[in-house]
Design a protein around this motif. Sequence first.
Motif, mmCIF file in Angstrom:
data_model
loop_
_atom_site.group_PDB
_atom_site.id
_atom_site.type_symbol
_atom_site.label_atom_id
_atom_site.label_comp_id
_atom_site.label_asym_id
_atom_site.label_seq_id
_atom_site.Cartn_x
_atom_site.Cartn_y
_atom_site.Cartn_z
ATOM 1 N N ARG A 316 0.821 -1.210 0.000
ATOM 2 C CA ARG A 316 0.000 0.000 0.000
ATOM 3 C C ARG A 316 0.856 1.261 0.000
ATOM 4 O O ARG A 316 0.448 2.296 -0.542
ATOM 5 C CB ARG A 316 -0.944 -0.009 1.206
ATOM 6 C CG ARG A 316 -2.154 -0.909 1.015
ATOM 7 C CD ARG A 316 -2.963 -1.093 2.290
ATOM 8 N NE ARG A 316 -4.131 -1.924 2.026
ATOM 9 C CZ ARG A 316 -5.386 -1.473 1.910
ATOM 10 N NH1 ARG A 316 -5.634 -0.189 2.075
ATOM 11 N NH2 ARG A 316 -6.382 -2.291 1.637
ATOM 12 N N ALA A 317 2.030 1.199 0.604
ATOM 13 C CA ALA A 317 2.917 2.362 0.599
ATOM 14 C C ALA A 317 3.369 2.722 -0.807
ATOM 15 O O ALA A 317 3.760 3.860 -1.064
ATOM 16 C CB ALA A 317 4.131 2.098 1.491
ATOM 17 N N ALA A 318 3.311 1.752 -1.734
ATOM 18 C CA ALA A 318 3.658 1.997 -3.132
ATOM 19 C C ALA A 318 2.420 2.061 -4.012
ATOM 20 O O ALA A 318 2.519 1.959 -5.242
ATOM 21 C CB ALA A 318 4.602 0.912 -3.633
ATOM 22 N N GLY A 319 1.247 2.206 -3.386
ATOM 23 C CA GLY A 319 0.017 2.340 -4.150
ATOM 24 C C GLY A 319 -0.538 1.047 -4.687
ATOM 25 O O GLY A 319 -1.443 1.056 -5.531
ATOM 26 N N VAL A 320 -0.043 -0.081 -4.212
ATOM 27 C CA VAL A 320 -0.494 -1.401 -4.680
ATOM 28 C C VAL A 320 -1.395 -2.011 -3.609
ATOM 29 O O VAL A 320 -0.967 -2.195 -2.466
ATOM 30 C CB VAL A 320 0.704 -2.325 -4.975
ATOM 31 C CG1 VAL A 320 0.223 -3.707 -5.413
ATOM 32 C CG2 VAL A 320 1.610 -1.705 -6.038
#
Length: 606
Positions: A316-320
């Motif tokens: 989630r920190a990389a938008g995934v």
Amino acid sequence: MGTPLQDSVRRVTDRIRERSAKSRAAYLAKVDRAIAQGPGRGMMACGNLAHAFAACSPADKGKLADARTPNLGIVTAYNDMLSAHQPYERYPDIIREAARSVGATAQVAGGVPAMCDGVTQGQDGMDLSLFSRDLIAMSSSIALSHNVYDCAVFLGVCDKIVPGLVIAAATFGHLPAVFIPAGPMTSGISNSEKARVRQDYSKGLIGRDELLKSEMASYHGPGTCTFYGTANSNQMLMEFMGLQLPGSSFVNPGTDIRAALTQAGAKRALEITAMGNDFRPVAHILDERAVVNGIVGLNATGGSTNLLIHLLAMARAAGVIITWEDFADLSEVIPLLTRVYPNGQADVNHFHAAGGLGLVVGELLKGGLLHDDVTTVAGDGMELYTQEPRFDGDGEVSWVAGAGRSLDEEIVRHIDNPFQDKGGLKRLDGTLGTAVMKVSAVAPERHVIEAPVQVYQDQAEVKDAFEKGELHKDVIVVVRYQGPKANGMPELHSLTPMLSVLQDLGYRVALVTDGRMSGASGKVPAAIHVSPEALDGGPIARLRDGDLVRVDATGGKLEILDPSVLERSFEIPDLSASHEGLGRELFALFRQNVGPAGQGASIFEV
């Protein structure tokens, strides 16, 4: 040309890509803006720069002021209480010299906290363990916020530490970053002997002196604990996700090649900055394909259940955006290729010698189960991670073809002869909520347990009941109010020996909890991370002693067999005792704002 990617892996990847379209686009747009601004030093006032370089040597100061060569930021989780992190004490000197050897500079950007779950297991300090991950991410961000670095290296190994560092690396996704491990300690007593002594102590057959002697013979020197728990699962993950140099995870501390790999990691970080011709920022590495490769590696190696929480937060920190359903669907097609304690008797040193991660990567590529079209810190493609490092005697490392075959098929196998056809992780869902289970070490005849429950609020209550003989029967032990909002979701590792004793006596036993188990969770079926947690009013809060529950890893079900249980009211117990002492008072905001386990148990919004 390699084996084409299996459709089942491709479908999960496409699903993740579609689900993540908006969040990933927003993330990449943020990263692109940072990249377009260029190196931070170029925009700083002279006063800012003077403060940043004041303590450097004259030679380094000149390079830093000139800003024509890259400056590497070191984020370190060193402390000498953690055996896995003690070797990091001297890494900054090694890294600075490696940078100077290629005309660059390196500075320690900052240190982050690093706690040992082995020390805090069953202790009050464990209530801070999960929260330490997000605090590590925040601490790393403070370190890198000085904005004088062109790349970074992250020094971390253990449970919450690597995930926290990855969250930070993704947040600073415009910077290239290399993760540098410290390696496992040399092998101590056998894992079977360690487990036997622990169970004998649980039975009252031996005293504390003998138990301590055994534990010290197991955890005996610098380096990572040698079982395949969360720390070593982290190291696997960093290779499978392309953030660490190939074959670097399980090289012992204190060796020439370990020091050379540290130098190589620093030099590689400096080679892939925007100032060179091979720019590889973290954002270009940590995408949905890298995340899927990590999940595949976790299943194929029977890795730690803790990563079912951490990987969600890291991605989630990389938008995934990934879910437990993604883990479960991949588990259905990923074979289990390794047997390393607690799913076998070998340790990671034996695994590394028998073929190690390079062999596993090669076999998964052969089966079309890994994305090979990925960007990594080492170069393009996962084929690079079938290679292993060699020390040439002049202080340099080169990479050569790996073993290519298993040297011990009791430890690591080829894809056409796996230990089991499906991976080691299962998602359970039903009237009791959603949970996960590590099944790689659980005997097939114990994948389904149906029994009355005994309900407890903490590990101490379970231990008391065990010592009184109240659990000597077919039973599902329920330990609730152990979720992230209740008390920080501590690991319940101390339950394993007791439940193992009951299972060995012939009883049909399982654990159900909204807490976590250690990465060392093994042969007892355990439905963990139950969500919604009890404090959120999940069905687990409504259970009473004697209710029938079915834990079914075969069918992926977690069921309360009497529907009327769901209509009961419940009272929240007094949890204040787990909110005070050893700094827990300071984490009230974390408990109030943490998300559910199924979304990574994070305090950060997506």
